[in-house]
Design a protein around this motif. Structure first.
Motif, PDB file in Angstrom:
ATOM      1  N   LEU A  31       0.799  -1.215   0.000  1.00 56.06           N
ATOM      2  CA  LEU A  31       0.000   0.000   0.000  1.00 56.06           C
ATOM      3  C   LEU A  31       0.839   1.276   0.000  1.00 56.06           C
ATOM      4  O   LEU A  31       0.489   2.241  -0.706  1.00 56.06           O
ATOM      5  N   PRO A  32       1.951   1.369   0.771  1.00 55.45           N
ATOM      6  CA  PRO A  32       2.762   2.599   0.710  1.00 55.45           C
ATOM      7  C   PRO A  32       3.302   2.886  -0.684  1.00 55.45           C
ATOM      8  O   PRO A  32       3.272   4.038  -1.146  1.00 55.45           O
ATOM      9  N   GLY A  35       0.402   3.941  -2.991  1.00 53.13           N
ATOM     10  CA  GLY A  35      -0.001   5.314  -2.701  1.00 53.13           C
ATOM     11  C   GLY A  35       0.984   6.329  -3.223  1.00 53.13           C
ATOM     12  O   GLY A  35       0.589   7.346  -3.820  1.00 53.13           O
ATOM     13  N   VAL A  40      -1.268   9.406  -3.514  1.00 54.51           N
ATOM     14  CA  VAL A  40      -2.176   9.416  -2.372  1.00 54.51           C
ATOM     15  C   VAL A  40      -1.449   8.799  -1.185  1.00 54.51           C
ATOM     16  O   VAL A  40      -0.362   8.236  -1.315  1.00 54.51           O
ATOM     17  N   THR A  41      -2.074   8.879  -0.014  1.00 50.18           N
ATOM     18  CA  THR A  41      -1.481   8.266   1.162  1.00 50.18           C
ATOM     19  C   THR A  41      -1.715   6.753   1.146  1.00 50.18           C
ATOM     20  O   THR A  41      -2.589   6.245   0.420  1.00 50.18           O
ATOM     21  N   ALA A  42      -0.961   6.042   1.984  1.00 47.96           N
ATOM     22  CA  ALA A  42      -1.147   4.602   2.104  1.00 47.96           C
ATOM     23  C   ALA A  42      -2.543   4.278   2.633  1.00 47.96           C
ATOM     24  O   ALA A  42      -3.172   3.293   2.223  1.00 47.96           O
ATOM     25  N   THR A  44      -5.258   5.988   2.103  1.00 46.90           N
ATOM     26  CA  THR A  44      -6.194   6.132   0.988  1.00 46.90           C
ATOM     27  C   THR A  44      -6.073   4.960   0.021  1.00 46.90           C
ATOM     28  O   THR A  44      -7.079   4.450  -0.485  1.00 46.90           O
ATOM     29  N   ALA A  45      -4.852   4.523  -0.216  1.00 41.92           N
ATOM     30  CA  ALA A  45      -4.642   3.367  -1.097  1.00 41.92           C
ATOM     31  C   ALA A  45      -5.295   2.115  -0.526  1.00 41.92           C
ATOM     32  O   ALA A  45      -5.673   1.203  -1.273  1.00 41.92           O
ATOM     33  N   THR A  47      -8.146   1.750   0.478  1.00 41.69           N
ATOM     34  CA  THR A  47      -9.522   1.603   0.009  1.00 41.69           C
ATOM     35  C   THR A  47      -9.614   0.589  -1.128  1.00 41.69           C
ATOM     36  O   THR A  47     -10.706   0.099  -1.435  1.00 41.69           O
ATOM     37  N   SER A  48      -8.484   0.256  -1.727  1.00 35.90           N
ATOM     38  CA  SER A  48      -8.498  -0.758  -2.774  1.00 35.90           C
ATOM     39  C   SER A  48      -8.856  -2.128  -2.214  1.00 35.90           C
ATOM     40  O   SER A  48      -9.397  -2.976  -2.926  1.00 35.90           O
ATOM     41  N   LEU A  96      -5.703   6.519  -8.840  1.00 35.67           N
ATOM     42  CA  LEU A  96      -6.353   5.676  -7.856  1.00 35.67           C
ATOM     43  C   LEU A  96      -7.775   5.346  -8.277  1.00 35.67           C
ATOM     44  O   LEU A  96      -8.257   4.226  -8.054  1.00 35.67           O
TER      45      LEU A  96
END
Length: 389
Positions: A31-32, A35, A40-42, A44-45, A47-48, A96
């Motif tokens: 995720l990092p 993102g 985007v931030t981790a 926010t990522a 949400t995948s 994203l």
């Protein structure tokens, strides 16, 4: 050579059990990097993950019924092809928003494989060996959940997009292999599959048990991660190692759990898992010795397999119509429990960490014996009969 060719589709059937949870969890460890690449931030990522699992659980309410109408082998093949295409889209996603759309479509495609694979497995397996087959399928599902973060992390070392390329290639290979030719045979009345046959009270009761079996045991991994940081001050890698213990337990024991189902029946196996799981969840949430917590979490993985393999055997051993739709509904309940657990229990943990473990443990121990129906009893001819619950 013909024997090998015949064995390949059956092997692909089991491999599909690995691909589903693997595809859902592969993004967790990258995720990092996702993102950062997408701006985007981790968080926010992350949400995948929700995008995938939410659509996956919702679509499974009806995917089994539609697959039974369209033909299991054809539906699974088309679903794999769709999964491959949207995985390529995820690999190429420039934003994203595009990635989330691809992940939602991945979840939808996967909803048309997992329950149909289970129904196909039941149609190919003698009733007295169904538990063993489901145990092996469960072990591969556990393996997918366990190894997905590792593979995702390795891909992120190079480029996170390669993880989706791997998913696309695997789905394409499974689509080319297909399923055994007899998987569309079923013991139904010959009428078109109907969703209402899959939503019978007995099936809904089994679904409630599946929801608790996953949401109140395996679905608590996020709570254990919170506690591992707050109480034991573990690093991220140490927390990850602790969490994988549950998955390894599933890999090592799901097959044996399936044998237990064949010997003592689905309901008894589920009750053993529910009562043991409740005790182990309380242990994980209250004991302050890290080694004891790790051992309890491993044993919780065994308890979870008792519940999950047991409910799969119960629904697939049911003599009613539309078995594919029924297992689809039960799986929707299962993954819905996993998706709902963080929303329901995170506020409880913030207010009282111990209560966050006690509440699901009590629900698991109290509701399961009431909700879980009795197993069908075979008659003297060897065919399944129905015993009232």
């Amino acid at each position: 050579m013909s024997a090998r060719r015949a064995a390949l589709p059956r092997a692909a059937l089991y491999t599909g059990g690995f691909l589903g949870p693997f595809g859902g969890s592969v993004v967790v460890s990258m995720l990092p990097e996702m993102g950062a690449d997408l701006g985007v931030t981790a968080a926010t990522a992350a949400t995948s993950v929700t995008a995938y699992l939410g659509v996956f659980a919702a679509a499974m309410l009806f995917s089994g019924t539609l697959g039974a109408r369209w033909g299991r082998a054809r539906t699974v093949r088309l679903a794999y092809l769709a999964y491959a295409v949207v995985s390529v889209a995820a690999a190429l996603a420039p934003t994203l928003t595009v990635l989330l759309g691809a992940r939602m479509l991945q979840g939808a495609a996967n909803a048309f494989t997992t329950p149909l694979l289970l129904a196909a497995l039941a149609s190919l397996t003698p009733q007295n060996r169904l538990g063993r087959a489901l145990g092996l399928f469960g072990a591969l599902q556990a393996a997918g959940l366990t190894f997905a973060p590792l593979v995702g992390g390795l891909a992120a070392e190079i480029d996170w997009r390669w993880a989706f390329v791997v998913l696309a290639a695997a789905a394409l290979a499974l689509a080319c292999i297909g399923l055994p030719g007899t998987v569309d045979d079923d013991d139904t009345t010959g009428e078109p599959a109907r969703l209402r046959d899959a939503l019978r009270p007995r099936i809904v009761r089994i679904g409630i048990v599946a929801l608790l079996g996953w949401g109140a045991i395996g679905g608590l991994n996020f709570l254990l991660a919170f506690r591992a940081e707050d109480v034991f001050a573990l690093t991220p890698s140490e927390r990850g190692a602790l969490l994988t213990v549950l998955g390894f337990a599933g890999i090592l024991t799901a097959r044996r759990v399936g044998i237990l189902v064949d010997r003592i029946g689905a309901r008894r196996t589920v009750l053993i898992g529910a009562f043991a799981g409740a005790v182990l969840v309380v242990t994980v949430g209250t004991v302050t010795n890290l080694m004891v917590v790790a051992v309890a979490w491993f044993l919780a993985g065994v308890a979870s397999q008792c519940v999950l393999v047991g409910v799969n055997a119960a629904v697939l051993g049911d003599p009613g119509a539309n078995r594919g739709g029924a297992v689809s509904v039960v799986q929707a309940f299962r993954f819905g429990g996993g998706a709902f657990a963080p929303l329901a229990l995170t506020p409880v943990y913030s207010a009282d960490p111990t209560a966050a473990f006690l509440v699901p443990a009590v629900l698991l121990a109290v509701v399961t014996p009431v909700a879980m129906p009795a197993s069908p009893r075979p008659d003297s001819s060897g065919k399944d009969g129905v015993r009232s619950s």
